[in-house]
Design a protein around this motif. Structure first.
Motif, PDB file in Angstrom:
ATOM      1  N   GLY A   3       0.787  -1.229   0.000  1.00  0.00           N
ATOM      2  CA  GLY A   3       0.000   0.000   0.000  1.00  0.00           C
ATOM      3  C   GLY A   3       0.814   1.272   0.000  1.00  0.00           C
ATOM      4  N   VAL A   4       2.132   1.163  -0.235  1.00  0.00           N
ATOM      5  CA  VAL A   4       2.973   2.356  -0.267  1.00  0.00           C
ATOM      6  C   VAL A   4       2.866   3.046  -1.625  1.00  0.00           C
ATOM      7  CG1 VAL A   4       5.340   3.226  -0.096  1.00  0.00           C
ATOM      8  CG2 VAL A   4       4.568   1.388   1.422  1.00  0.00           C
ATOM      9  N   LEU A   5       2.883   2.250  -2.697  1.00  0.00           N
ATOM     10  CA  LEU A   5       2.758   2.774  -4.058  1.00  0.00           C
ATOM     11  C   LEU A   5       1.451   2.299  -4.669  1.00  0.00           C
ATOM     12  CD1 LEU A   5       6.357   2.130  -5.508  1.00  0.00           C
ATOM     13  CD2 LEU A   5       5.518   4.168  -4.334  1.00  0.00           C
ATOM     14  N   ASN A   6       0.920   3.077  -5.582  1.00  0.00           N
ATOM     15  CA  ASN A   6      -0.217   2.606  -6.360  1.00  0.00           C
ATOM     16  C   ASN A   6       0.287   2.038  -7.681  1.00  0.00           C
ATOM     17  OD1 ASN A   6       0.107   4.806  -8.226  1.00  0.00           O
ATOM     18  ND2 ASN A   6      -1.091   6.118  -6.861  1.00  0.00           N
ATOM     19  N   ASP A   7      -0.607   1.459  -8.450  1.00  0.00           N
ATOM     20  CA  ASP A   7      -0.202   0.826  -9.708  1.00  0.00           C
ATOM     21  C   ASP A   7       0.428   1.821 -10.673  1.00  0.00           C
ATOM     22  OD1 ASP A   7      -1.099  -1.670  -8.900  1.00  0.00           O
ATOM     23  OD2 ASP A   7      -3.130  -1.310  -9.622  1.00  0.00           O
ATOM     24  N   GLY A   8      -0.110   3.037 -10.719  1.00  0.00           N
ATOM     25  CA  GLY A   8       0.426   4.039 -11.641  1.00  0.00           C
ATOM     26  C   GLY A   8       1.848   4.430 -11.290  1.00  0.00           C
TER      27      GLY A   8
ATOM     28  N   ILE B  49      10.473   8.766  -4.622  1.00  0.00           N
ATOM     29  CA  ILE B  49       9.010   8.703  -4.445  1.00  0.00           C
ATOM     30  C   ILE B  49       8.666   8.261  -3.035  1.00  0.00           C
ATOM     31  CG2 ILE B  49       6.924   7.441  -5.114  1.00  0.00           C
ATOM     32  CD1 ILE B  49       7.955   7.379  -7.960  1.00  0.00           C
ATOM     33  N   VAL B  50       9.373   7.232  -2.552  1.00  0.00           N
ATOM     34  CA  VAL B  50       9.066   6.700  -1.232  1.00  0.00           C
ATOM     35  C   VAL B  50       9.443   7.691  -0.134  1.00  0.00           C
ATOM     36  CG1 VAL B  50       9.574   4.848   0.408  1.00  0.00           C
ATOM     37  CG2 VAL B  50       9.269   4.311  -2.013  1.00  0.00           C
TER      38      VAL B  50
ATOM     39  N   LYS C   2       6.480   6.372   7.589  1.00  0.00           N
ATOM     40  CA  LYS C   2       5.864   5.049   7.534  1.00  0.00           C
ATOM     41  C   LYS C   2       6.218   4.338   6.230  1.00  0.00           C
ATOM     42  CE  LYS C   2       1.461   2.659   8.149  1.00  0.00           C
ATOM     43  NZ  LYS C   2      -0.009   2.831   8.406  1.00  0.00           N
ATOM     44  N   ALA C   3       6.119   5.062   5.120  1.00  0.00           N
ATOM     45  CA  ALA C   3       6.455   4.481   3.817  1.00  0.00           C
ATOM     46  C   ALA C   3       7.944   4.146   3.751  1.00  0.00           C
ATOM     47  CB  ALA C   3       6.080   5.455   2.700  1.00  0.00           C
ATOM     48  N   SER C   4       8.787   5.038   4.257  1.00  0.00           N
ATOM     49  CA  SER C   4      10.234   4.816   4.226  1.00  0.00           C
ATOM     50  C   SER C   4      10.619   3.620   5.080  1.00  0.00           C
ATOM     51  CB  SER C   4      10.968   6.070   4.711  1.00  0.00           C
ATOM     52  OG  SER C   4      10.712   7.174   3.866  1.00  0.00           O
ATOM     53  N   SER C   5       9.958   3.471   6.222  1.00  0.00           N
ATOM     54  CA  SER C   5      10.246   2.335   7.101  1.00  0.00           C
ATOM     55  C   SER C   5       9.887   1.012   6.421  1.00  0.00           C
ATOM     56  CB  SER C   5       9.471   2.490   8.415  1.00  0.00           C
ATOM     57  OG  SER C   5       9.731   1.402   9.277  1.00  0.00           O
ATOM     58  N   LYS C   6       8.744   1.007   5.715  1.00  0.00           N
ATOM     59  CA  LYS C   6       8.362  -0.210   4.993  1.00  0.00           C
ATOM     60  C   LYS C   6       9.392  -0.555   3.916  1.00  0.00           C
ATOM     61  CE  LYS C   6       3.352  -0.471   5.543  1.00  0.00           C
ATOM     62  NZ  LYS C   6       2.050  -0.604   4.817  1.00  0.00           N
ATOM     63  N   MET C   7       9.882   0.449   3.200  1.00  0.00           N
ATOM     64  CA  MET C   7      10.862   0.178   2.155  1.00  0.00           C
ATOM     65  C   MET C   7      12.147  -0.387   2.742  1.00  0.00           C
ATOM     66  SD  MET C   7      12.239   2.549  -0.953  1.00  0.00           S
ATOM     67  CE  MET C   7      13.596   2.006  -1.999  1.00  0.00           C
TER      68      MET C   7
END
Length: 404
Positions: free
Chosen positions: A33-38, A60-61, A67-72
């Motif tokens: 759920g961090v990035l969308n398909d586009g 982008i991340v 939160k997004a950076s931690s997931k990456m």
């Protein structure tokens, strides 16, 4: 902070991350759920070099916050531990929270948690698998052209062999196959010859050219290597031939030599029939006092020792003549399978439970494994049953993607 940690390793990430890892990270970030398909497609298609893809991805991340950076960072650790250590992320970031266990690795839930209806896959999950060469391709157009063959023998010429309760199996399998997107070609009460003819006719079905897969389900009495037709007799004269359908004929009729339309496409076979051939067996009928019966016309007397049966030999088969098959047989060689008069066969009940609950996220081999695991709970007095995956020549993973 995770954003600061990613910012600090940006140059090292761009210089050292490989293209395969970038693609894996994109899939992880979409599913997480961090990035969308586009955004994922943009990274893949709008950058000419590996370094440009890496730079675009990390930027982008980072802009999406902690939160997004931690997931990456967690995904980098999982996908390339050596890169993770080289970037020094372990020193810049507290140990990432462990990822939730992937659904395909989890054991089946307890019985009360089984889904009564088929769960649908998500568009995001399907798109995340589209570019994976280890997975059989499934397009929305092919999904619309799915077709399955369902043969159920219930009533026999010898009424003592009638398979009471098999009506429920037919109903349950037709409902499941339809929910999975398959047009069901259904037959009931066929002889061995008629089963073979139905299979040949199915191999010529016009939808096979466009489908991504087929499912063949045959349910009857059986013996090792064969399914019994409705004209099966307990005793024969010297001039009579027994009414049987060799299971091997499925592979012959749907293989590339006789069915070019299914070349390189998964062919999923489910056989609900016993495989026992014991000398001195007794005939088993569906007594009104029995709630659990077996699907073989022969069952060993408990007073006799078990006899060893030879295994089927696959060594002489040419791979190019038999490929992309997987078969689930209801029991191991020389054993019987069981059916409940009110609910149908144990195998079909468990298939419906597992597929309803997990087909939206698991491939066919994992689904079959979970069906087999489900039989750990099947313990009725001294009765046991263990399904068997047989003659599997799948070279990729196949997902049903229900609801696509």
């Amino acid at each position: 902070m995770a954003v600061a940690a990613l910012t600090g390793v940006r140059t090292g990430f761009v210089d050292n991350v490989s293209k395969p890892v970038i693609k894996q990270l994109l899939d992880d970030l979409v599913e997480g759920g961090v990035l969308n398909d586009g955004e994922s497609e943009s990274v893949r298609e709008d950058n000419g070099t590996r370094a440009d893809m890496a730079r675009d991805l990390i930027d982008i991340v980072r802009k999406k916050g902690d939160k997004a950076s931690s997931k990456m960072i967690t995904y980098i650790q999982r996908r390339d531990s050596s890169l993770y250590e080289k970037l020094g992320l372990l020193d810049n970031q507290p140990a990432p929270e462990p990822l939730e266990q992937e659904p395909s690795k989890q054991e089946p839930p307890k019985q009360e948690e089984w889904s009564d209806t088929l769960k649908h896959t998500t568009e995001q999950f399907w798109r995340g698998k589209l570019r994976d060469n280890s997975i059989y391709p499934v397009t929305k157009e092919a999904f619309k052209n799915r077709v399955a063959l369902l043969i159920t023998n219930i009533k026999f010429t010898d009424a003592t062999l009638n398979r009471n309760g098999a009506e429920k199996d037919q109903e349950n399998m037709e409902k499941l196959l339809s929910a999975l997107g398959y047009e069901v070609v259904k037959y009931t009460n066929l002889t061995g010859k008629e089963i073979n003819e139905a299979l040949i006719e199915f191999s010529k079905h016009p939808k096979l050219k466009e489908t991504d897969s087929v499912v063949v389900v045959i349910m009857s009495h059986g013996k090792l290597g064969a399914v019994l037709g409705v004209d099966y007799k307990k005793t024969l004269s010297n001039t009579e031939k027994q009414d049987e359908f060799p299971i091997d004929n499925i592979y012959k009729q749907l293989g590339p030599e006789k069915c070019r339309a299914l070349l390189d496409k998964p062919k999923i076979i489910i056989i609900q029939a016993c495989r026992g051939e014991k000398a001195g067996a007794v005939l088993v009928s569906d007594s009104t006092k029995q709630d659990l019966v077996c699907d073989d016309v022969k069952q060993p007397s408990p007073s006799l020792p078990a006899e060893e049966e030879g295994l089927e030999d696959d060594t002489l088969r040419c791979v190019h003549k038999e490929k992309d098959f997987i078969c689930l047989l209801s029991c191991t060689p020389d054993t019987v399978s069981y059916r409940q008069r009110d609910h149908g066969s144990i195998l079909i009940q468990y298939i419906v439970q597992v597929f309803n609950t997990f087909a939206h996220e698991d491939d066919i081999e994992e689904l079959f494994r979970k069906v087999m695991h489900r039989f750990e709970d099947f313990k009725t007095q001294n009765k046991r049953q263990m399904p068997t995956k047989d003659r599997c020549t799948l070279i990729r993973r196949f997902y049903f993607f229900p609801g696509l």
